[in-house]
Design a protein around this motif. Structure first.
Motif, PDB file in Angstrom:
ATOM      1  N   TYR A 163      11.431  10.587  -2.739  1.00  0.00           N
ATOM      2  CA  TYR A 163      11.293   9.340  -1.987  1.00  0.00           C
ATOM      3  C   TYR A 163       9.833   8.920  -1.994  1.00  0.00           C
ATOM      4  CZ  TYR A 163       9.704  12.348   1.876  1.00  0.00           C
ATOM      5  OH  TYR A 163       9.026  13.265   2.644  1.00  0.00           O
ATOM      6  N   PHE A 164       9.615   7.628  -1.779  1.00  0.00           N
ATOM      7  CA  PHE A 164       8.276   7.051  -1.853  1.00  0.00           C
ATOM      8  C   PHE A 164       8.104   6.087  -0.689  1.00  0.00           C
ATOM      9  CE2 PHE A 164       5.017   4.179  -3.640  1.00  0.00           C
ATOM     10  CZ  PHE A 164       4.083   5.118  -4.055  1.00  0.00           C
ATOM     11  N   VAL A 165       6.980   6.192   0.002  1.00  0.00           N
ATOM     12  CA  VAL A 165       6.753   5.432   1.231  1.00  0.00           C
ATOM     13  C   VAL A 165       5.621   4.434   1.026  1.00  0.00           C
ATOM     14  CG1 VAL A 165       6.286   5.579   3.713  1.00  0.00           C
ATOM     15  CG2 VAL A 165       7.426   7.493   2.538  1.00  0.00           C
ATOM     16  N   THR A 166       5.837   3.183   1.437  1.00  0.00           N
ATOM     17  CA  THR A 166       4.798   2.152   1.367  1.00  0.00           C
ATOM     18  C   THR A 166       4.696   1.438   2.711  1.00  0.00           C
ATOM     19  OG1 THR A 166       6.271   0.354   0.662  1.00  0.00           O
ATOM     20  CG2 THR A 166       5.343   1.760  -1.066  1.00  0.00           C
ATOM     21  N   GLU A 167       3.635   0.664   2.829  1.00  0.00           N
ATOM     22  CA  GLU A 167       3.485  -0.159   4.029  1.00  0.00           C
ATOM     23  C   GLU A 167       4.620  -1.180   4.110  1.00  0.00           C
ATOM     24  OE1 GLU A 167       0.324  -3.069   4.095  1.00  0.00           O
ATOM     25  OE2 GLU A 167       0.300  -3.198   1.899  1.00  0.00           O
ATOM     26  N   TYR A 168       4.931  -1.590   5.316  1.00  0.00           N
ATOM     27  CA  TYR A 168       5.898  -2.664   5.545  1.00  0.00           C
ATOM     28  C   TYR A 168       5.113  -3.925   5.878  1.00  0.00           C
ATOM     29  CZ  TYR A 168       9.344  -5.554   7.978  1.00  0.00           C
ATOM     30  OH  TYR A 168      10.141  -6.593   8.384  1.00  0.00           O
ATOM     31  N   ILE A 169       5.386  -4.989   5.153  1.00  0.00           N
ATOM     32  CA  ILE A 169       4.680  -6.248   5.346  1.00  0.00           C
ATOM     33  C   ILE A 169       5.595  -7.200   6.103  1.00  0.00           C
ATOM     34  CG2 ILE A 169       3.444  -8.136   4.244  1.00  0.00           C
ATOM     35  CD1 ILE A 169       3.058  -6.297   1.815  1.00  0.00           C
ATOM     36  N   GLU A 170       5.257  -7.463   7.331  1.00  0.00           N
ATOM     37  CA  GLU A 170       6.074  -8.314   8.190  1.00  0.00           C
ATOM     38  C   GLU A 170       6.141  -9.734   7.631  1.00  0.00           C
ATOM     39  OE1 GLU A 170       8.606  -8.197  11.226  1.00  0.00           O
ATOM     40  OE2 GLU A 170       7.047  -6.663  11.334  1.00  0.00           O
ATOM     41  N   GLY A 171       7.306 -10.343   7.751  1.00  0.00           N
ATOM     42  CA  GLY A 171       7.453 -11.745   7.374  1.00  0.00           C
ATOM     43  C   GLY A 171       7.655 -11.999   5.904  1.00  0.00           C
ATOM     44  N   THR A 172       7.955 -10.952   5.132  1.00  0.00           N
ATOM     45  CA  THR A 172       8.186 -11.142   3.696  1.00  0.00           C
ATOM     46  C   THR A 172       9.678 -11.187   3.393  1.00  0.00           C
ATOM     47  OG1 THR A 172       8.130  -8.759   3.277  1.00  0.00           O
ATOM     48  CG2 THR A 172       6.053  -9.980   3.066  1.00  0.00           C
ATOM     49  N   GLU A 173       9.984 -11.720   2.234  1.00  0.00           N
ATOM     50  CA  GLU A 173      11.371 -11.789   1.754  1.00  0.00           C
ATOM     51  C   GLU A 173      11.348 -11.595   0.254  1.00  0.00           C
ATOM     52  OE1 GLU A 173      15.313 -14.614   2.483  1.00  0.00           O
ATOM     53  OE2 GLU A 173      13.314 -15.331   3.008  1.00  0.00           O
ATOM     54  N   ASP A 174      12.299 -10.808  -0.269  1.00  0.00           N
ATOM     55  CA  ASP A 174      12.285 -10.591  -1.716  1.00  0.00           C
ATOM     56  C   ASP A 174      12.610 -11.886  -2.448  1.00  0.00           C
ATOM     57  OD1 ASP A 174      15.182 -10.529  -2.967  1.00  0.00           O
ATOM     58  OD2 ASP A 174      15.350  -9.505  -1.034  1.00  0.00           O
ATOM     59  N   GLY A 175      12.110 -11.983  -3.671  1.00  0.00           N
ATOM     60  CA  GLY A 175      12.225 -13.220  -4.435  1.00  0.00           C
ATOM     61  C   GLY A 175      13.644 -13.677  -4.673  1.00  0.00           C
ATOM     62  N   GLU A 176      14.551 -12.731  -4.872  1.00  0.00           N
ATOM     63  CA  GLU A 176      15.947 -13.102  -5.105  1.00  0.00           C
ATOM     64  C   GLU A 176      16.553 -13.772  -3.877  1.00  0.00           C
ATOM     65  OE1 GLU A 176      19.638 -10.268  -5.637  1.00  0.00           O
ATOM     66  OE2 GLU A 176      18.579 -10.459  -7.548  1.00  0.00           O
ATOM     67  N   LEU A 220       0.826  -1.201   0.000  1.00  0.00           N
ATOM     68  CA  LEU A 220       0.000   0.000   0.000  1.00  0.00           C
ATOM     69  C   LEU A 220       0.867   1.261   0.000  1.00  0.00           C
ATOM     70  CD1 LEU A 220      -2.970   1.007   0.260  1.00  0.00           C
ATOM     71  CD2 LEU A 220      -2.569   1.111   2.732  1.00  0.00           C
ATOM     72  N   PRO A 221       0.735   2.142  -1.020  1.00  0.00           N
ATOM     73  CA  PRO A 221       1.452   3.418  -0.998  1.00  0.00           C
ATOM     74  C   PRO A 221       0.916   4.306   0.123  1.00  0.00           C
ATOM     75  CG  PRO A 221       0.700   2.876  -3.226  1.00  0.00           C
ATOM     76  CD  PRO A 221       0.002   1.944  -2.293  1.00  0.00           C
ATOM     77  N   LEU A 222       1.828   5.013   0.817  1.00  0.00           N
ATOM     78  CA  LEU A 222       1.433   5.839   1.956  1.00  0.00           C
ATOM     79  C   LEU A 222       1.797   7.308   1.800  1.00  0.00           C
ATOM     80  CD1 LEU A 222       2.582   3.445   4.841  1.00  0.00           C
ATOM     81  CD2 LEU A 222       0.246   3.744   3.955  1.00  0.00           C
ATOM     82  N   ASP A 223       2.908   7.591   1.142  1.00  0.00           N
ATOM     83  CA  ASP A 223       3.364   8.977   1.080  1.00  0.00           C
ATOM     84  C   ASP A 223       4.417   9.095  -0.010  1.00  0.00           C
ATOM     85  OD1 ASP A 223       3.670  11.644   1.709  1.00  0.00           O
ATOM     86  OD2 ASP A 223       4.798  11.322   3.549  1.00  0.00           O
ATOM     87  N   CYS A 224       4.691  10.321  -0.430  1.00  0.00           N
ATOM     88  CA  CYS A 224       5.752  10.590  -1.391  1.00  0.00           C
ATOM     89  C   CYS A 224       6.163  12.042  -1.245  1.00  0.00           C
ATOM     90  CB  CYS A 224       5.305  10.303  -2.827  1.00  0.00           C
ATOM     91  SG  CYS A 224       3.855  11.261  -3.346  1.00  0.00           S
TER      92      CYS A 224
END
Length: 337
Positions: free
Chosen positions: A213-226, A197-201
């Motif tokens: 800069y661009f601000v989004t929600e932080y989703i706990e427990g995620t890991e990038d695909g790489e 979710l975008p929150l601010d910019c």
């Protein structure tokens, strides 16, 4: 010392370099003559006086030019020079500049812990010059990573109640908030199930429209695909199909509204394990219009001695959409879109 300073200034002017290094410097083209001049400048440093500001400025200039070669051995030498400049600094401005350059050097080796440490020293001395986002509004917790478009921080929100992700860009486009951030903000309603979710910019320097800069929600427990693939290996067929479908649905919704990612790759996917399988979110959607990437500079550089940062950017070319490139036997040239 004056002759050596003039020589370095000439090299820096020719290659559009400055005392404050930037990620794109790594992809500067140097010929054999300029490389010899750089080595000659380094060789003369030990015989110069180390007890005046002019020497310290010379050290910083030498480190800047060295780092622009993109060679890992030269990066190591540049790091030593910036450390020396920091330790010998006779005023806060010189110390801040040396620390910011150390931040950039650490990024090239993906040493994010020490990179943040150096950046925070620079910000503490001169927040208006070295902060990459509004650090008072979004205090930094840690540096998550860096790439061709910018770097990413995990931060507290403005109420200090929740965590957010702040993406900071190396080079930003100018224009109104709607012109620059419109596509990214529209993803909030267009593909809300598929993107954070975008929150601010905004801009650090709103008057000059610099350092977006661009601000989004932080989703706990995620890991990038790489990172996920490096840790767990390739996905099994069923999981791979499920992940692919989620990505395709998100892309379809966005494409129907004329919004294209232009930098889709495993590192721009977030995987979240659930009881029913991997939940996927696409990150950096709509941000290709906010700032240019370093891919065009990186495409002309290769070799075993390129830093991890440079290799990472060059590696993203493998995921670039084919319509962005014209292939030939000699090079790959990005198309203008």
């Amino acid at each position: 010392m004056a002759e050596q300073t003039a020589l370095l200034q000439q090299l820096m002017q020719r290659s559009a370099l400055s005392k404050q290094i930037k990620p794109s410097d790594e992809f500067t083209h140097h010929n054999s003559d300029s490389l010899k001049l750089i080595q000659a400048a380094i060789a003369k440093l030990p015989v110069l006086s180390k007890h005046n500001r002019e020497f310290n400025q010379l050290v910083i200039m030498t480190g800047s030019v060295l780092s622009s070669t993109g060679d890992i051995d030269n990066l190591a030498e540049a790091k030593k020079l910036f450390q020396q400049a920091r330790d010998l600094a006779q005023n806060p401005a010189d110390k801040a500049l040396a620390c910011f350059n150390l931040f950039q050097i650490c990024l090239r080796h993906q040493d994010y812990y020490n990179a943040l440490s150096h950046l925070q020293v620079a910000i503490a001395i001169d927040v208006s010059r070295y902060a990459l986002h509004d650090v008072d509004r979004y205090p930094i917790i840690r540096l998550l990573g860096a790439g061709g478009m910018g770097c990413v921080f995990l931060c507290h929100d403005q109420w200090r109640e929740n965590k957010v992700v702040v993406k900071c860009f190396w080079e930003g486009c100018k224009g109104s908030r709607q012109e620059v951030f419109g596509e990214a903000n529209n993803m909030r309603t267009i593909a809300g199930d598929y993107v954070p979710l975008p929150l601010d910019c905004g801009y650090v320097d709103a008057a000059r429209q610099e350092r977006p800069y661009f601000v989004t929600e932080y989703i706990e427990g995620t890991e990038d695909g790489e990172s996920w693939l490096a840790k767990h290996g390739k996905l099994d067929v069923a999981t791979g199909l499920a992940v692919g479908l989620q990505i395709a649905w998100g892309l379809q919704v966005a494409h129907e509204k004329g919004i294209y990612h232009l930098d889709l790759k495993p590192a721009n996917l977030l995987f979240q394990p659930t009881d029913s399988g991997l939940l996927v979110k696409i990150i950096d959607f709509g941000l290709a219009r906010v700032a240019t990437s370093l891919r065009q500079e990186a495409v002309s550089r290769s070799g075993d001695k390129t830093t991890k940062f440079g290799q990472m950017i060059i590696g993203t070319l493998s995921y670039a959409p084919p319509e962005q490139f014209v292939h030939s036997e000699l090079n790959i040239r990005p198309l203008k879109i």
